[in-house]
Design a protein around this motif. Structure first.
Motif, PDB file in Angstrom:
ATOM      1  N   ILE A 180       3.422 -51.642  22.624  1.00 39.80           N
ATOM      2  CA  ILE A 180       3.177 -50.789  21.452  1.00 39.80           C
ATOM      3  C   ILE A 180       2.484 -51.579  20.346  1.00 39.80           C
ATOM      4  CG2 ILE A 180       4.300 -49.422  19.653  1.00 39.80           C
ATOM      5  CD1 ILE A 180       6.466 -48.770  21.793  1.00 39.80           C
ATOM      6  N   LEU A 181       2.861 -52.831  20.162  1.00 37.30           N
ATOM      7  CA  LEU A 181       2.168 -53.661  19.176  1.00 37.30           C
ATOM      8  C   LEU A 181       0.692 -53.799  19.540  1.00 37.30           C
ATOM      9  CD1 LEU A 181       4.745 -56.521  18.478  1.00 37.30           C
ATOM     10  CD2 LEU A 181       4.006 -54.734  16.893  1.00 37.30           C
ATOM     11  N   GLY A 182       0.393 -53.894  20.829  1.00 39.25           N
ATOM     12  CA  GLY A 182      -0.999 -53.960  21.265  1.00 39.25           C
ATOM     13  C   GLY A 182      -1.778 -52.725  20.849  1.00 39.25           C
ATOM     14  N   ILE A 183      -1.131 -51.568  20.915  1.00 39.54           N
ATOM     15  CA  ILE A 183      -1.769 -50.325  20.480  1.00 39.54           C
ATOM     16  C   ILE A 183      -2.084 -50.402  18.991  1.00 39.54           C
ATOM     17  CG2 ILE A 183      -1.433 -47.848  20.156  1.00 39.54           C
ATOM     18  CD1 ILE A 183       0.361 -47.893  22.656  1.00 39.54           C
ATOM     19  N   PHE A 184      -1.125 -50.886  18.219  1.00 37.72           N
ATOM     20  CA  PHE A 184      -1.324 -50.973  16.770  1.00 37.72           C
ATOM     21  C   PHE A 184      -2.433 -51.966  16.413  1.00 37.72           C
ATOM     22  CE2 PHE A 184       3.398 -49.754  16.214  1.00 37.72           C
ATOM     23  CZ  PHE A 184       3.076 -48.402  16.239  1.00 37.72           C
ATOM     24  N   PHE A 185      -2.446 -53.105  17.077  1.00 36.30           N
ATOM     25  CA  PHE A 185      -3.472 -54.104  16.772  1.00 36.30           C
ATOM     26  C   PHE A 185      -4.859 -53.626  17.209  1.00 36.30           C
ATOM     27  CE2 PHE A 185       0.064 -57.461  16.998  1.00 36.30           C
ATOM     28  CZ  PHE A 185       0.261 -57.386  15.618  1.00 36.30           C
ATOM     29  N   ASP A 186      -4.912 -52.874  18.312  1.00 36.45           N
ATOM     30  CA  ASP A 186      -6.188 -52.285  18.722  1.00 36.45           C
ATOM     31  C   ASP A 186      -6.691 -51.286  17.688  1.00 36.45           C
ATOM     32  OD1 ASP A 186      -6.223 -53.762  21.015  1.00 36.45           O
ATOM     33  OD2 ASP A 186      -5.598 -52.139  22.352  1.00 36.45           O
ATOM     34  N   ALA A 187      -5.742 -50.669  16.969  1.00 35.50           N
ATOM     35  CA  ALA A 187      -6.107 -49.705  15.932  1.00 35.50           C
ATOM     36  C   ALA A 187      -6.453 -50.389  14.611  1.00 35.50           C
ATOM     37  CB  ALA A 187      -4.966 -48.713  15.712  1.00 35.50           C
ATOM     38  N   GLY A 188      -6.321 -51.717  14.559  1.00 31.78           N
ATOM     39  CA  GLY A 188      -6.671 -52.452  13.350  1.00 31.78           C
ATOM     40  C   GLY A 188      -5.531 -52.648  12.371  1.00 31.78           C
ATOM     41  N   PHE A 189      -4.300 -52.402  12.796  1.00 32.84           N
ATOM     42  CA  PHE A 189      -3.155 -52.590  11.897  1.00 32.84           C
ATOM     43  C   PHE A 189      -2.947 -54.073  11.626  1.00 32.84           C
ATOM     44  CE2 PHE A 189      -0.535 -48.551  13.133  1.00 32.84           C
ATOM     45  CZ  PHE A 189      -1.638 -47.765  12.852  1.00 32.84           C
ATOM     46  N   GLU A 190      -2.576 -54.403  10.416  1.00 36.61           N
ATOM     47  CA  GLU A 190      -2.129 -55.747  10.101  1.00 36.61           C
ATOM     48  C   GLU A 190      -0.710 -55.925  10.626  1.00 36.61           C
ATOM     49  OE1 GLU A 190      -2.474 -56.218   5.916  1.00 36.61           O
ATOM     50  OE2 GLU A 190      -4.673 -56.225   5.927  1.00 36.61           O
ATOM     51  N   LEU A 197       6.803 -36.491  16.568  1.00 32.78           N
ATOM     52  CA  LEU A 197       5.995 -37.626  17.001  1.00 32.78           C
ATOM     53  C   LEU A 197       4.550 -37.472  16.539  1.00 32.78           C
ATOM     54  CD1 LEU A 197       5.930 -40.261  18.693  1.00 32.78           C
ATOM     55  CD2 LEU A 197       5.268 -38.846  20.653  1.00 32.78           C
ATOM     56  N   ASP A 198       4.046 -36.256  16.613  1.00 37.14           N
ATOM     57  CA  ASP A 198       2.676 -36.014  16.165  1.00 37.14           C
ATOM     58  C   ASP A 198       2.551 -36.273  14.664  1.00 37.14           C
ATOM     59  OD1 ASP A 198      -0.099 -34.914  16.665  1.00 37.14           O
ATOM     60  OD2 ASP A 198       0.606 -33.476  15.176  1.00 37.14           O
ATOM     61  N   ALA A 199       3.538 -35.818  13.898  1.00 38.98           N
ATOM     62  CA  ALA A 199       3.514 -36.056  12.446  1.00 38.98           C
ATOM     63  C   ALA A 199       3.571 -37.550  12.135  1.00 38.98           C
ATOM     64  CB  ALA A 199       4.678 -35.322  11.786  1.00 38.98           C
ATOM     65  N   LEU A 200       4.412 -38.259  12.875  1.00 41.81           N
ATOM     66  CA  LEU A 200       4.523 -39.701  12.683  1.00 41.81           C
ATOM     67  C   LEU A 200       3.207 -40.385  13.036  1.00 41.81           C
ATOM     68  CD1 LEU A 200       6.317 -42.167  12.032  1.00 41.81           C
ATOM     69  CD2 LEU A 200       7.051 -42.159  14.432  1.00 41.81           C
ATOM     70  N   ALA A 201       2.629 -39.986  14.153  1.00 40.77           N
ATOM     71  CA  ALA A 201       1.369 -40.594  14.578  1.00 40.77           C
ATOM     72  C   ALA A 201       0.266 -40.356  13.559  1.00 40.77           C
ATOM     73  CB  ALA A 201       0.956 -40.010  15.943  1.00 40.77           C
ATOM     74  N   ARG A 202       0.142 -39.143  13.107  1.00 38.81           N
ATOM     75  CA  ARG A 202      -0.907 -38.824  12.119  1.00 38.81           C
ATOM     76  C   ARG A 202      -0.715 -39.609  10.836  1.00 38.81           C
ATOM     77  NH1 ARG A 202      -3.991 -34.275  13.282  1.00 38.81           N
ATOM     78  NH2 ARG A 202      -3.300 -33.120  15.127  1.00 38.81           N
ATOM     79  N   GLY A 203       0.530 -39.744  10.411  1.00 33.59           N
ATOM     80  CA  GLY A 203       0.799 -40.485   9.186  1.00 33.59           C
ATOM     81  C   GLY A 203       0.482 -41.970   9.326  1.00 33.59           C
ATOM     82  N   LEU A 204       0.942 -42.555  10.426  1.00 31.48           N
ATOM     83  CA  LEU A 204       0.734 -43.996  10.626  1.00 31.48           C
ATOM     84  C   LEU A 204      -0.731 -44.345  10.809  1.00 31.48           C
ATOM     85  CD1 LEU A 204       3.686 -44.825  13.069  1.00 31.48           C
ATOM     86  CD2 LEU A 204       3.497 -45.473  10.667  1.00 31.48           C
ATOM     87  N   PHE A 205      -1.447 -43.530  11.562  1.00 35.41           N
ATOM     88  CA  PHE A 205      -2.839 -43.877  11.881  1.00 35.41           C
ATOM     89  C   PHE A 205      -3.836 -43.391  10.824  1.00 35.41           C
ATOM     90  CE2 PHE A 205      -0.762 -44.637  15.844  1.00 35.41           C
ATOM     91  CZ  PHE A 205      -1.526 -45.612  16.475  1.00 35.41           C
ATOM     92  N   ALA A 206      -3.329 -42.719   9.801  1.00 32.20           N
ATOM     93  CA  ALA A 206      -4.181 -42.297   8.694  1.00 32.20           C
ATOM     94  C   ALA A 206      -4.001 -43.198   7.481  1.00 32.20           C
ATOM     95  CB  ALA A 206      -3.885 -40.855   8.320  1.00 32.20           C
ATOM     96  N   LYS A 207      -3.403 -44.367   7.705  1.00 33.10           N
ATOM     97  CA  LYS A 207      -3.058 -45.235   6.598  1.00 33.10           C
ATOM     98  C   LYS A 207      -4.269 -45.659   5.768  1.00 33.10           C
ATOM     99  CE  LYS A 207      -3.312 -49.765   8.882  1.00 33.10           C
ATOM    100  NZ  LYS A 207      -4.029 -50.461   7.801  1.00 33.10           N
ATOM    101  N   GLU A 208      -5.420 -45.750   6.421  1.00 33.08           N
ATOM    102  CA  GLU A 208      -6.615 -46.160   5.692  1.00 33.08           C
ATOM    103  C   GLU A 208      -7.191 -45.004   4.873  1.00 33.08           C
ATOM    104  OE1 GLU A 208      -7.410 -49.179   5.509  1.00 33.08           O
ATOM    105  OE2 GLU A 208      -6.061 -49.935   7.036  1.00 33.08           O
TER     106      GLU A 208
END
Length: 217
Positions: free
Chosen positions: A123-133, A206-217
């Motif tokens: 899961i961390l790999g997914i986040f880092f691929d998305a550009g998360f710090e 889960l969809d709400a969580l995903a949208r929130g986390l990946f819309a951080k920028e």
């Protein structure tokens, strides 16, 4: 140590853990002892302790087995990280639902062994691929874990169907003029399929969580 009988399956740690997890699934964590496990394996307790030093060590291995269960997709550049995140969330939930009695071994416990950290690594790999710090990735990871564990704990801890007529009966006693929205909800959800409801509930959150986390920028 009791000699192994002819034709008896060799006692291995893998076999011990598999049998222990089956007992946990059947009876719960408090429903069996090391003696029960030895009996199920057809060995003396002393033989069992030769492979596993104590019950705490056994339960750590059982937690490993549960956390090894999620189906994790290989990284695919054609699949967006947010969709991989959703898949990982579903995989984590499905694995826990297959062994709900083992949930206390996962909730609130630090994950340290390779088997337990492997889904975290994925899961961390997914986040880092998305550009998360890293700091944000940790927050996102903990948010996902809290959501999945909370959903599974809530679902498996139910003693009755809250969407049945019996489950909704107390709400029917509330004054309609004071609780119109609750009464509307009660009349419109009664009789729905509970398993389908829980799956849909999980997907919405889960969809709400995903949208929130990946819309951080």
């Amino acid at each position: 140590m009791t000699p192994r009988k002819q034709g008896q399956e060799t006692l291995t740690r893998e076999r011990i853990v598999k049998t222990a997890l089956a007992l946990v699934d059947e009876r719960g964590l408090e429903g069996h002892s090391m003696r029960d496990l030895a009996l199920a394996l057809g060995v003396d307790v002393s033989t069992l302790y030769y492979h596993v030093p104590n019950k705490a060590a056994l339960y750590e291995l059982v937690a490993d087995a549960v956390m090894e269960d999620p189906e994790l997709d290989e990284p695919d550049p054609d699949i967006a990280p947010i969709d991989r995140f959703r898949r990982a969330g579903h995989g984590f939930r499905d694995a826990l639902l297959r062994h709900p009695n083992a949930l206390p071994l996962i909730i609130g416990k630090p994950m340290r062994s390779p088997a337990q950290v492997r889904p975290v690594e994925h899961i961390l790999g997914i986040f880092f691929d998305a550009g998360f710090e890293a700091a944000y990735a940790l927050l996102a990871l903990d948010s996902l874990a809290a959501y999945v564990l909370g959903c599974v704990a809530g679902q498996t801890g139910l003693q009755s169907d809250p969407t049945s007529e019996e489950g909704l009966e107390p709400l029917a006693l509330l004054p309609a003029e004071e609780f119109p929205n609750t009464r509307r909800m009660m009349t419109e959800v009664v009789g729905i399929d509970l398993a389908e409801y829980h799956t849909r509930q999980f997907e919405v959150g889960l969809d709400a969580l995903a949208r929130g986390l990946f819309a951080k920028e």
